[in-house]
Enzyme design. Structure first.
Site, PDB file in Angstrom:
ATOM      1  CE  LYS A  79      29.162  35.978  63.323  1.00  0.00           C
ATOM      2  NZ  LYS A  79      30.629  35.930  63.500  1.00  0.00           N
ATOM      3  CB  SER A 154      31.993  34.663  60.163  1.00  0.00           C
ATOM      4  OG  SER A 154      32.250  34.950  61.524  1.00  0.00           O
ATOM      5  CB  SER A 178      34.549  36.962  62.422  1.00  0.00           C
ATOM      6  OG  SER A 178      34.878  35.912  61.564  1.00  0.00           O
TER       7      SER A 178
HETATM    8  N1  GLN Z   1      37.757  33.948  58.693  1.00  0.00           N
HETATM    9  C1  GLN Z   1      38.190  33.171  59.826  1.00  0.00           C
HETATM   10  C2  GLN Z   1      37.681  31.754  59.690  1.00  0.00           C
HETATM   11  O1  GLN Z   1      37.137  31.458  58.701  1.00  0.00           O
HETATM   12  C3  GLN Z   1      37.741  33.815  61.073  1.00  0.00           C
HETATM   13  C4  GLN Z   1      36.359  33.500  61.456  1.00  0.00           C
HETATM   14  C5  GLN Z   1      35.940  34.183  62.718  1.00  0.00           C
HETATM   15  O2  GLN Z   1      36.629  35.062  63.242  1.00  0.00           O
HETATM   16  N2  GLN Z   1      34.824  33.745  63.233  1.00  0.00           N
HETATM   17  O3  GLN Z   1      37.830  30.945  60.551  1.00  0.00           O
END
Ligand code: GLN
Length: 481
Positions: A79, A154, A178
């Site tokens: 990532k 994400s 994420s």
């Molecule tokens: N969807 C969550 C956010 O928008 C989690 C993001 C993540 O785990 N990096 O913050």
């Protein structure tokens, strides 16, 4: 070559037995990426020259008859929030476009020391803020199971790359779900390790008390294998724990008979799609048939998890993102006349709308006069959530829930409604707040052909139990390989 059949386990064995040539294998993956990724958008940067050199070195060692390292020749994707020296790292943000990392993240170093080949950096929501990958500063990712749907976020690029066979396995990061949520949406396995289990040195920080790195793979065994190599104390990350690393691969062979599984009633209420609840309930029955004892439990503060998360995560993000000021990293505005104008314009031009929203929310939550009402309160609720889990783990060995309330939604469906997007994290954020490990494993397909994920959460540093239950489930249902 059928790349879809390859797992970390089978690839490393084939390379070690000299059946598979790592150079030819990497070439095959790049061909597939070239053919398929324009439709998916999983990668932001490919590091082909670098990968081919590493693959050639593994091949040379194999030709000489040397003993090969444990992940020799296994093609992986990273990532784009983790750094690799000499390779662009953008965190999915325009503000870091063209920024070449000066050092390598510990997780990447460890995978490469074990012989893995990094094919490239995967797309993600900007600074890992999002649940659909539509917040990428570059282009969205399409779910390989249905291109009109989001892959989740994400770490959507990593999950999509694994699901579309554009790598054998990938690393993602999980701050509020994420790794697990995109794994569920794309029909692959995603593992969130315990807070402190895996070094974050070289991870571009979003919310430091919540950020985790973990594997996204096709099988539970692959997740166990990768965890073993990335886990463990790192002197470069003072938050990494000095807790011995288990041989997770050996642990998952154990049966699940007699393990107590908690089913929290709060995770099966309003907002849960009926197809998801049916699939998860069927999965729980399967685990009962495998000898697990099913125990109804309560995690009474669950409803406060999403608001708590969005205060703490944004507060920490507002502090972490202060460093992107046009001076040290990435984009600098060319139209500014004074220093403060340069800071402002660089940030205004470089950050996307969601990142700006989070910085403003977090700054507000930390500001004098609001700190007690928001930030301090959120920290108190975080303690209550932790106690919920401590109480639960006195009665049970692990907790099973859906990973997400619905299967993958359509691209564009939630972009104008941030709160509904935040609610996609309802079952995943708590594990990050509490710091416990969790996994998402595929547990069925909806009528529309979309994957559904089963989440298994464990006690601190008990990844072995989480992996073991997930492995038994995979085995019982024949969904593993
Ligand atoms: N969807 C969550 C956010 O928008 C989690 C993001 C993540 O785990 N990096 O913050």
């Amino acid at each position: 070559m059928d790349l879809s059949a390859l797992t970390v386990e089978s690839t490393r064995t084939a390379v070690a037995e000299r059946v598979l040539n790592p150079v030819a294998l990497a070439e095959e993956f790049y061909k597939k990426i070239e053919a398929d990724d324009p439709q998916i958008g999983a990668y932001l940067t490919l590091c082909k020259d670098r990968a081919m050199k590493k693959a050639a070195a593994v091949q040379a060692a194999a030709d000489k008859g040397d003993a090969l390292p444990p992940l020799a020749g296994v093609p992986v994707a990273i990532k784009d929030v983790m750094t690799i020296a000499g390779v662009q790292a953008t965190a999915g943000s325009k503000i870091l476009k063209g920024w070449i990392a000066p050092y390598t993240a510990t997780v990447v170093q460890r995978l490469e020391d074990a012989g893995a080949i990094v094919l490239g950096k995967t797309n993600c929501d900007e600074f890992a803020m999002g649940s659909s990958n539509e917040n990428s500063g570059y282009f969205p990712v399409h779910n390989p199971r249905d291109l009109s749907r989001v892959p989740g976020g994400s770490s959507g690029g990593s999950a999509a790359a694994v699901a579309a066979n554009l790598c054998v396995a990938a690393l993602g990061s999980d701050t509020g779900g994420s790794i697990r949520q995109p794994a569920a949406f794309c029909g692959v396995v995603g593992l969130l390790p315990t807070y402190g289990r895996v070094s974050r040195y070289g991870l571009i920080a979003f919310a430091s008390s919540l950020d985790h790195i973990g594997p996204i793979t096709k099988t539970v065994k692959d997740a166990a294998i990768l965890l073993r190599y990335i886990a463990g104390r790192d002197k470069c990350d003072s938050t990494s724990a000095d807790v011995p690393v288990t041989d997770y691969e050996a642990e998952i062979g154990k049966p699940a008979k007699g393990l107590r599984l908690g089913v929290p009633k709060e995770y099966f209420g309003e907002g849960l799609d009926t197809e998801v609840s049916t699939a998860v309930e069927t999965a729980i029955q399967k685990l009962a048939q495998a000898g697990c004892e099913i125990v109804p439990i309560s995690l009474p503060h669950t409803e406060y998890a999403v608001p708590t998360y969005y205060i703490i995560a944004t507060a920490e993000a507002s502090a972490n993102l202060a460093r992107f000021d046009g001076v040290r990293y990435g984009h600098r505005s060319s139209s500014a006349h004074t220093l403060s104008e340069m800071y402002r314009r660089s940030r205004d031009e470089g950050f996307g709308a969601e990142v700006k929203r989070r910085i403003m929310l977090g700054t507000y939550a930390l500001s004098a006069g609001y700190y007690d009402a928001y930030y301090r309160k959120a920290q108190q609720v975080r303690t209550l959530l932790t106690r919920d889990f401590e109480n639960a783990f006195q009665q049970v060995d692990a907790i099973v829930t859906p990973t997400t309330p619905t299967p993958a939604f359509k691209l564009g469906e939630k972009v104008d409604d941030p709160v509904s997007m935040y609610l996609a994290d309802i079952y995943t954020v708590t594990a990050d707040l509490v710091g416990v490990p969790g996994i998402s494993v595929p547990c069925g397909i909806s009528k529309e052909g979309l994957p559904i994920g089963l989440q298994i959460l464990g006690g601190h540093f008990d990844e072995a139990t989480v992996l073991r239950i997930a492995h038994v489930y995979e085995h019982e249902t024949g969904t593993g390989r």
